[in-house]
Design a protein around this motif. Structure first.
Motif, mmCIF file in Angstrom:
data_model
loop_
_atom_site.group_PDB
_atom_site.id
_atom_site.type_symbol
_atom_site.label_atom_id
_atom_site.label_comp_id
_atom_site.label_asym_id
_atom_site.label_seq_id
_atom_site.Cartn_x
_atom_site.Cartn_y
_atom_site.Cartn_z
ATOM 1 N N ARG A 50 0.778 -1.305 -0.075
ATOM 2 C CA ARG A 50 0.044 0.069 -0.089
ATOM 3 C C ARG A 50 0.995 1.317 0.172
ATOM 4 N NH1 ARG A 50 -4.065 -0.704 4.753
ATOM 5 N NH2 ARG A 50 -2.168 -1.046 5.971
ATOM 6 N N THR A 51 0.481 2.096 -0.614
ATOM 7 C CA THR A 51 1.150 3.405 -0.760
ATOM 8 C C THR A 51 0.075 4.693 -0.399
ATOM 9 O OG1 THR A 51 0.852 3.711 -3.097
ATOM 10 C CG2 THR A 51 2.831 2.680 -2.426
ATOM 11 N N SER A 52 0.946 5.814 0.043
ATOM 12 C CA SER A 52 0.046 6.907 0.391
ATOM 13 C C SER A 52 -0.335 7.581 -0.939
ATOM 14 C CB SER A 52 0.997 7.768 1.347
ATOM 15 O OG SER A 52 0.100 8.982 1.561
ATOM 16 N N THR A 98 -10.496 9.241 -6.803
ATOM 17 C CA THR A 98 -9.947 9.477 -8.353
ATOM 18 C C THR A 98 -8.714 8.443 -8.375
ATOM 19 O OG1 THR A 98 -10.867 11.515 -8.741
ATOM 20 C CG2 THR A 98 -9.277 10.891 -10.275
ATOM 21 N N ASN A 99 -8.526 7.609 -9.112
ATOM 22 C CA ASN A 99 -7.464 6.776 -9.192
ATOM 23 C C ASN A 99 -6.418 7.397 -10.282
ATOM 24 O OD1 ASN A 99 -5.516 4.987 -9.714
ATOM 25 N ND2 ASN A 99 -6.682 3.174 -9.837
ATOM 26 N N HIS A 100 -5.508 8.135 -9.800
ATOM 27 C CA HIS A 100 -4.480 8.743 -10.776
ATOM 28 C C HIS A 100 -3.105 7.966 -11.103
ATOM 29 C CE1 HIS A 100 -6.290 12.475 -8.704
ATOM 30 N NE2 HIS A 100 -6.396 12.899 -9.832
ATOM 31 N N SER A 101 -3.172 6.682 -10.648
ATOM 32 C CA SER A 101 -2.157 5.714 -10.997
ATOM 33 C C SER A 101 -2.377 5.038 -12.192
ATOM 34 C CB SER A 101 -2.044 4.740 -9.933
ATOM 35 O OG SER A 101 -3.165 3.499 -10.150
ATOM 36 N N SER A 102 -1.607 4.210 -12.993
ATOM 37 C CA SER A 102 -1.651 3.602 -14.031
ATOM 38 C C SER A 102 -2.355 2.269 -13.881
ATOM 39 C CB SER A 102 -0.385 3.714 -14.742
ATOM 40 O OG SER A 102 0.562 2.824 -13.890
ATOM 41 N N VAL A 138 -5.061 8.333 3.069
ATOM 42 C CA VAL A 138 -5.344 7.553 1.845
ATOM 43 C C VAL A 138 -4.538 6.646 1.561
ATOM 44 C CG1 VAL A 138 -6.268 7.658 -0.573
ATOM 45 C CG2 VAL A 138 -6.709 9.888 1.102
ATOM 46 N N LEU A 139 -4.947 5.378 1.640
ATOM 47 C CA LEU A 139 -3.844 4.027 1.041
ATOM 48 C C LEU A 139 -4.328 3.558 -0.300
ATOM 49 C CD1 LEU A 139 -2.929 2.579 4.547
ATOM 50 C CD2 LEU A 139 -1.677 4.253 3.275
ATOM 51 N N ARG A 140 -3.293 3.344 -1.205
ATOM 52 C CA ARG A 140 -3.862 2.684 -2.397
ATOM 53 C C ARG A 140 -2.877 1.463 -2.560
ATOM 54 N NH1 ARG A 140 -2.515 6.951 -6.637
ATOM 55 N NH2 ARG A 140 -0.402 6.253 -6.170
ATOM 56 N N LYS A 141 -3.528 0.336 -3.136
ATOM 57 C CA LYS A 141 -2.938 -0.690 -3.189
ATOM 58 C C LYS A 141 -3.096 -1.374 -4.587
ATOM 59 C CE LYS A 141 -1.723 -5.430 -1.769
ATOM 60 N NZ LYS A 141 -2.066 -6.429 -0.713
ATOM 61 N N ALA A 142 -2.147 -1.319 -5.682
ATOM 62 C CA ALA A 142 -2.426 -1.783 -7.032
ATOM 63 C C ALA A 142 -2.989 -3.288 -7.021
ATOM 64 C CB ALA A 142 -1.265 -1.442 -7.870
ATOM 65 N N ASN A 143 -3.680 -3.645 -7.730
ATOM 66 C CA ASN A 143 -4.118 -5.122 -7.982
ATOM 67 C C ASN A 143 -3.303 -5.795 -8.620
ATOM 68 O OD1 ASN A 143 -6.459 -4.432 -6.570
ATOM 69 N ND2 ASN A 143 -7.752 -4.404 -8.118
#
Length: 172
Positions: free
Chosen positions: A79-81, A107-111, A167-172
């Motif tokens: 997970r990343t901030s 809003t998912n700003h990642s790729s 806010v934590l995001r984890k790529a699938n």
């Protein structure tokens, strides 16, 4: 040797004795024990939930309730901030329950398609924490938006403010 005369012959049992109907039946107390046991479990679980909701780091804030006010370091589990990926779009008290409630747009700003965990803090007009909650979203496609919500677990009154604290995001 002679056998005792008070033993019943095999297959025959002594006749049942008439019950004493003048006294009520003896209570075992199992109902009381069960009732107190359930009450104790409810108190312990409720206390644990209240403790969990009222503890944790107070990360403060700048008073801006629309975007994340602090970032956390990347987690060991991938997970990343992502403080810029979430925004509070609605904040108030839920109709009937009067519990603090926030609507959050992610809003998912990642790729990459990602899962999100957004921690929300509900504060009163004086800035004191009322409650906190977590909004989650799974499978948010790269470049897309999803709306989710978070709700506190106890009633509140008056004006409240909703602040994103992490806010934590984890790529699938």
């Amino acid at each position: 040797m002679s056998q005792s005369s008070h033993a019943s012959p095999p297959g025959h049992y002594p006749p049942p004795q008439d019950p004493d109907w003048s006294r009520p039946p003896k209570k075992s107390g199992a109902g009381k024990i069960l009732g107190f046991g359930i009450a104790a479990i409810v108190v312990v679980v409720g206390g644990s939930v209240a403790f969990a909701l009222n503890t944790g780091d107070d990360k403060g804030g700048s008073g801006d309730d629309s975007t994340a006010v602090s970032a956390s370091p990347a987690e060991a589990d991938g997970r990343t901030s992502a403080p810029g990926d979430a925004k509070v779009t609605s904040c108030g008290l839920a109709g009937f329950s009067k519990w603090p409630s926030a609507e959050v747009t992610i809003t998912n700003h990642s790729s990459e398609t990602s899962d999100y965990q957004v921690q929300i803090e509900f504060v009163d007009a004086g800035g004191a924490r009322i409650a906190q909650a977590v909004a989650t979203a799974t499978g948010v496609a790269a470049g897309s938006q999803e709306t989710t919500s978070a709700q506190g677990s106890q009633p509140a009154a008056g004006d409240i403010d909703c602040k994103i604290t992490e806010v934590l995001r984890k790529a699938n």
